[in-house]
Write a protein that holds these residues in place. Sequence first.
Motif, PDB file in Angstrom:
ATOM      1  N   THR A  52      43.842  -4.265   4.912  1.00  0.00           N
ATOM      2  CA  THR A  52      44.778  -4.548   3.829  1.00  0.00           C
ATOM      3  C   THR A  52      43.993  -4.659   2.528  1.00  0.00           C
ATOM      4  O   THR A  52      42.865  -5.168   2.511  1.00  0.00           O
ATOM      5  N   GLN A  80      49.318  -1.416  -3.498  1.00  0.00           N
ATOM      6  CA  GLN A  80      49.027  -2.162  -2.279  1.00  0.00           C
ATOM      7  C   GLN A  80      48.799  -1.186  -1.124  1.00  0.00           C
ATOM      8  O   GLN A  80      49.483  -0.171  -1.015  1.00  0.00           O
ATOM      9  N   SER A  84      47.882  -1.041   3.243  1.00  0.00           N
ATOM     10  CA  SER A  84      47.670  -1.742   4.517  1.00  0.00           C
ATOM     11  C   SER A  84      47.935  -0.778   5.657  1.00  0.00           C
ATOM     12  O   SER A  84      48.718   0.169   5.526  1.00  0.00           O
TER      13      SER A  84
END
Length: 337
Positions: free
Chosen positions: A266, A297, A299
Amino acid sequence: MKRIILLFALCSFSLGMAQSNLNDLFAAGLNDAERYTTDWLAPVTEAGVYSISNGWYNSADAKPLGGFEISIIGNITGFKNKGDKKAFTLNTADYENLQFVDGSTSKEVATALGDIEGVRVFVEAEIAPGITSREEFELPSGLSSEDINFVPSGYIQASVGLIKGTEVKARFLPKINTDDVKIGLFGFGVQHDFTKHLPADKLLPVAISAVIGYTNLSGEYDFSDTDIIDGENQRIDTKFSSWNFAAVVSTRLPVINFYGGLGYITGKSDTDVLGTYTVTSGPFQTTYEDPFAISNQVSGVSANIGTKLKLGFFRINADYNIAEFSTFTFGVNFGFR
């Protein structure tokens, strides 16, 4: 050479800029420039996060108290067959001013990883009664147009064994500072070998451990002026951070060993477009100061398998990590157990 700097600088790594200057997009207005730049950069920042997240281990067998290892680690994160990451659909209905010169309303254009070239766009507006101003420019392509199909990263890493099966790690990339690019990387991690707590651990053929690693990368690239955009101190300042949580298993043989891991990565990237941007041509002539910032972001699950050859204090290892962006890692290691 200066025009092939931005992309790898964003990821630390090597130098790579596309065919056209990204700051031409300011001629379309601030909102259009931010929307386009967000979509263009997203895949390369994602690949960068995955790239710097690897290389934390080459064995599940933690070093004993005082054991240490110094490693030079390189990662190659490939995207040659990832067509969905090399292009995105630009729909002019989503933009305030940007239009395709050929009259299309929607088409595939290159991301920072892509190879679509020669896509010309324009902006046009009435600047006075009966007077229309128009400006044309070419959209940026990406790394594939330079026959580059990977994102590299590299750093130095040190590992030291503590008590009770615990090993601490640190990684860094010495600060690189040129006229156009500034890059630096650091990270820290910990590995714990659970088999060290078993009574007969030295007799077990395998070791099992958990690894947690954090990596931080910062980079800055200075733009050059174009015929459309003037200004001062134009630059992109980017920061990557990632966490890698992994369960690792490896053999415990004297010379050649095999290891594998299952993990979760992540991270995020924060990119600031800084400086003064003065649009000197076209209908939207204005000045922007530190115009916008972009965050992304990342992940996903990862798995790897590798091998390590030990010849006294010298060791080499290589592994392949399968994830959203898969990575080949190679390490040259020196140490004592």
